[in-house]
Scaffold this motif. Structure first.
Motif, PDB file in Angstrom:
ATOM      1  N   LEU A 286       0.942  -1.007   0.062  1.00  0.00           N
ATOM      2  CA  LEU A 286       0.034   0.205   0.229  1.00  0.00           C
ATOM      3  C   LEU A 286       1.025   1.202   0.076  1.00  0.00           C
ATOM      4  O   LEU A 286       1.996   1.268   0.632  1.00  0.00           O
ATOM      5  N   ARG A 287       0.511   2.212  -0.707  1.00  0.00           N
ATOM      6  CA  ARG A 287       1.181   3.654  -0.788  1.00  0.00           C
ATOM      7  C   ARG A 287       0.759   4.451   0.335  1.00  0.00           C
ATOM      8  O   ARG A 287      -0.418   4.654   0.979  1.00  0.00           O
ATOM      9  N   ALA A 288       1.802   5.019   0.883  1.00  0.00           N
ATOM     10  CA  ALA A 288       1.543   6.306   1.899  1.00  0.00           C
ATOM     11  C   ALA A 288       1.291   5.938   3.187  1.00  0.00           C
ATOM     12  O   ALA A 288       1.564   4.912   3.651  1.00  0.00           O
ATOM     13  N   GLY A 289       0.832   6.833   4.126  1.00  0.00           N
ATOM     14  CA  GLY A 289       0.420   6.379   5.383  1.00  0.00           C
ATOM     15  C   GLY A 289      -0.583   7.328   6.090  1.00  0.00           C
ATOM     16  O   GLY A 289      -1.027   8.099   5.025  1.00  0.00           O
ATOM     17  N   LYS A 290      -0.487   7.468   7.146  1.00  0.00           N
ATOM     18  CA  LYS A 290      -1.327   8.366   7.899  1.00  0.00           C
ATOM     19  C   LYS A 290      -1.437   9.614   7.377  1.00  0.00           C
ATOM     20  O   LYS A 290      -0.302  10.206   7.009  1.00  0.00           O
ATOM     21  N   GLY A 291      -2.659  10.236   7.200  1.00  0.00           N
ATOM     22  CA  GLY A 291      -2.801  11.763   6.599  1.00  0.00           C
ATOM     23  C   GLY A 291      -3.045  11.837   5.050  1.00  0.00           C
ATOM     24  O   GLY A 291      -3.500  12.860   4.607  1.00  0.00           O
ATOM     25  N   SER A 292      -2.676  10.639   4.719  1.00  0.00           N
ATOM     26  CA  SER A 292      -2.763  10.428   3.077  1.00  0.00           C
ATOM     27  C   SER A 292      -4.097   9.752   2.858  1.00  0.00           C
ATOM     28  O   SER A 292      -4.550   8.687   3.666  1.00  0.00           O
ATOM     29  N   TYR A 293      -4.738  10.042   1.752  1.00  0.00           N
ATOM     30  CA  TYR A 293      -5.942   9.374   1.273  1.00  0.00           C
ATOM     31  C   TYR A 293      -5.635   8.209   0.281  1.00  0.00           C
ATOM     32  O   TYR A 293      -6.326   7.649  -0.513  1.00  0.00           O
ATOM     33  N   TYR A 294      -4.160   7.829  -0.166  1.00  0.00           N
ATOM     34  CA  TYR A 294      -3.754   6.693  -0.766  1.00  0.00           C
ATOM     35  C   TYR A 294      -4.124   5.591   0.329  1.00  0.00           C
ATOM     36  O   TYR A 294      -4.310   5.917   1.465  1.00  0.00           O
ATOM     37  N   GLU A 295      -3.876   4.388  -0.193  1.00  0.00           N
ATOM     38  CA  GLU A 295      -4.455   3.279   0.584  1.00  0.00           C
ATOM     39  C   GLU A 295      -3.827   3.112   2.044  1.00  0.00           C
ATOM     40  O   GLU A 295      -4.125   2.860   3.101  1.00  0.00           O
ATOM     41  N   GLY A 296      -2.366   3.340   2.169  1.00  0.00           N
ATOM     42  CA  GLY A 296      -1.831   3.162   3.511  1.00  0.00           C
ATOM     43  C   GLY A 296      -2.226   4.400   4.373  1.00  0.00           C
ATOM     44  O   GLY A 296      -1.978   4.012   5.651  1.00  0.00           O
ATOM     45  N   GLY A 297      -2.981   5.348   4.122  1.00  0.00           N
ATOM     46  CA  GLY A 297      -3.507   6.129   5.110  1.00  0.00           C
ATOM     47  C   GLY A 297      -4.853   5.916   5.524  1.00  0.00           C
ATOM     48  O   GLY A 297      -5.114   6.133   6.659  1.00  0.00           O
ATOM     49  N   ILE A 298      -5.707   5.120   4.715  1.00  0.00           N
ATOM     50  CA  ILE A 298      -6.987   4.760   5.253  1.00  0.00           C
ATOM     51  C   ILE A 298      -7.365   3.105   5.322  1.00  0.00           C
ATOM     52  O   ILE A 298      -8.376   3.011   5.980  1.00  0.00           O
ATOM     53  N   ARG A 299      -6.645   2.372   4.548  1.00  0.00           N
ATOM     54  CA  ARG A 299      -6.840   1.134   4.979  1.00  0.00           C
ATOM     55  C   ARG A 299      -6.113   0.526   6.345  1.00  0.00           C
ATOM     56  O   ARG A 299      -5.176   0.800   6.773  1.00  0.00           O
TER      57      ARG A 299
END
Length: 471
Positions: A286-299
């Motif tokens: 998953l891409r990115a993390g907390k604060g982003s609405y790429y998958e890594g931030g919301i899954r």
């Protein structure tokens, strides 16, 4: 299908409080989708949560309704998407250097309105004893929002400097002996609450501050993980120590429930409030993390266990944390509630079936500044989030950004890392999803940021991006 029928009949036959289950929600903070053994991590050691996963239903496509703490928690508690309650972020909504923001973001609300129905109010309608332990972050006290008992919760979003070891900095929690660990203490309080309610139905919302910053682990565990080989992106020994402490305490709580012989009548829900911080722990693929609405931030990781009612296994049905509200509402048989709910009853999924095709919507008319520059894997290195909205419909996910009116389209089945923007290849799908997104936002009466920011300086913004990308 026999198990499905058992669950359905159990729900339909609830006629009195004696038939109702206890409910425990274990809410982790900033725990990433892949920060657990059962989700694929080879570095973090989580045998207790892994055991819970083996005994419950694992949701591999579970989402937080927002990419950071307060809005996600507000959605969980109210069953509503962010435009309904107005909590979009942790105040302020204008994060980052004002010279790099093209728009004036939508104003943010700090707290759940006391008149807004919460999960706790649902349980009170069925005469439950309700208790919130740990992080609240949605008002001055959860007692303003339907809870009988508050231990350790207020508007604070983290435990503060050196906050994981006593003496504590948080309100509504009596001091423990010097050096006591906050995660241990919150679990002890939860176990005591359970022991005090052997005959009365209870709802326990155990909301750990862990693994939110500050990153602080028990010294012996930190040393253990310093000696353990990690992988790229999952090799932080202090964070690993925090994850293990969280896992140990989840195990203690589950053992307590088992010893009191309440496990046959207790629904246990484990979930994180948003994705993990990428500069601390990667969630690859998953891409990115907390604060982003790429998958890594919301899954997020999510498990539901109800012995004798829900068959253990996995489901890839996309769900979002505000689905828990209508699910619990219908299990309790509560009908006189707020009708403006955005979630779906998950009982068909719990019965090993699916849900009707539906869009999932995220709306974030705000800014969140960068944590780690290019390491964040965001759209640009200055912000984890700029104002925009997102829609997922089955395998397709579309991002719309309001500063430049640009869109991104991804096929999550083929590209869960959101690396290949398919807007040009699938113009018809892009148009379809944009129309559906706009209709959903209109139905939600979602405010769209449009006012230009008079402090914006395009040359300065470019210079700051170049400074980061060339280093």
């Amino acid at each position: 299908m026999a198990m499905a029928g058992l669950f359905f009949n159990a729900c339909q036959q609830i006629d009195s409080k004696d038939d109702l289950p206890n409910v425990v929600i274990i809410h982790a903070d900033d725990l990433g989708w892949k920060d657990l053994g059962y989700m694929g991590s080879n570095f973090y050691e989580t045998p207790n949560i892994d055991k819970l996963a083996s005994e419950g239903l694992i949701f591999t496509n579970a989402y937080a309704a927002a990419a950071n703490c307060a809005p996600s928690r507000a959605c969980l508690m109210t069953g509503q998407n962010t435009p309904r309650h107005g909590i979009y972020t942790v105040t302020p909504s204008a994060r980052g250097d004002k010279r790099t923001r093209k728009l004036i973001p939508v104003a943010n609300t700090d707290s759940i309105n006391p008149n807004n129905l919460t999960l706790a109010h649902l349980f009170k309608k069925r005469n439950y004893r309700t208790c919130a332990i740990g992080k609240w972050h949605l008002s001055s006290t959860p007692e303003n929002n339907g809870f009988d008992i508050n231990i350790g919760g207020d508007m604070r979003g983290n435990p503060g400097h050196d906050g994981y070891f006593a003496p504590y900095n948080i309100a509504n929690l009596s001091q423990g002996p010097r050096g006591e660990h906050l995660t241990d203490r919150l679990t002890s309080e939860a176990m005591q609450f359970i022991r005090q309610n052997p005959s009365k139905n209870f709802f326990l919302y155990l909301s750990y501050y862990s693994v939110h910053t500050p990153i602080q682990g028990k010294p012996a565990l930190v040393e253990k993980y310093k000696k353990k080989k990690g992988s790229e992106g999952q090799n932080h020994p202090v964070y690993a120590a925090m994850v293990e402490t969280l896992d140990t305490n989840v195990g203690k709580l589950l053992d307590e429930i088992d010893q009191l012989k309440t496990n046959k009548e207790t629904i246990i829900i484990f979930i994180s409030d948003n994705g993990g911080i990428r500069k601390i722990s990667h969630q690859t693929p998953l891409r990115a993390g907390k604060g982003s609405y790429y998958e890594g931030g919301i899954r997020v990781p999510m498990i539901i266990k109800w012995d004798g009612k829900i068959k253990p296994g996995k489901t890839d049905v996309p769900v979002v944390n505000y689905d828990l509200f209508p699910t619990i509402q219908n299990i309790l048989g509560v009908t006189d509630v707020n009708k403006n709910l955005d979630g779906e009853d998950l009982r068909p999924v719990l019965e090993n079936e699916s849900l009707p095709k539906r869009p999932l919507i995220w709306h974030f008319p705000i800014y969140l500044q960068s944590y780690g520059g290019l390491k964040d894997q965001s759209r640009d290195p200055l912000f984890r989030t700029r104002p925009g909205s997102v829609i997922r419909l089955e395998k397709w996910k579309l991002h719309k950004y309001y500063e430049d009116n640009q869109t991104e389209l991804y096929n999550l089945k083929q590209d869960p890392g959101e690396q290949h923007n398919l807007v040009s290849e699938h113009s018809n799908k892009t148009t379809e999803l944009l129309q559906l997104l706009n209709q959903q936002l209109e139905d939600l009466e979602a405010p769209i940021p449009q006012r230009k920011n008079p402090h914006y300086d395009a040359e300065y913004e470019v210079s700051q991006i170049q400074k980061i990308t060339h280093n």
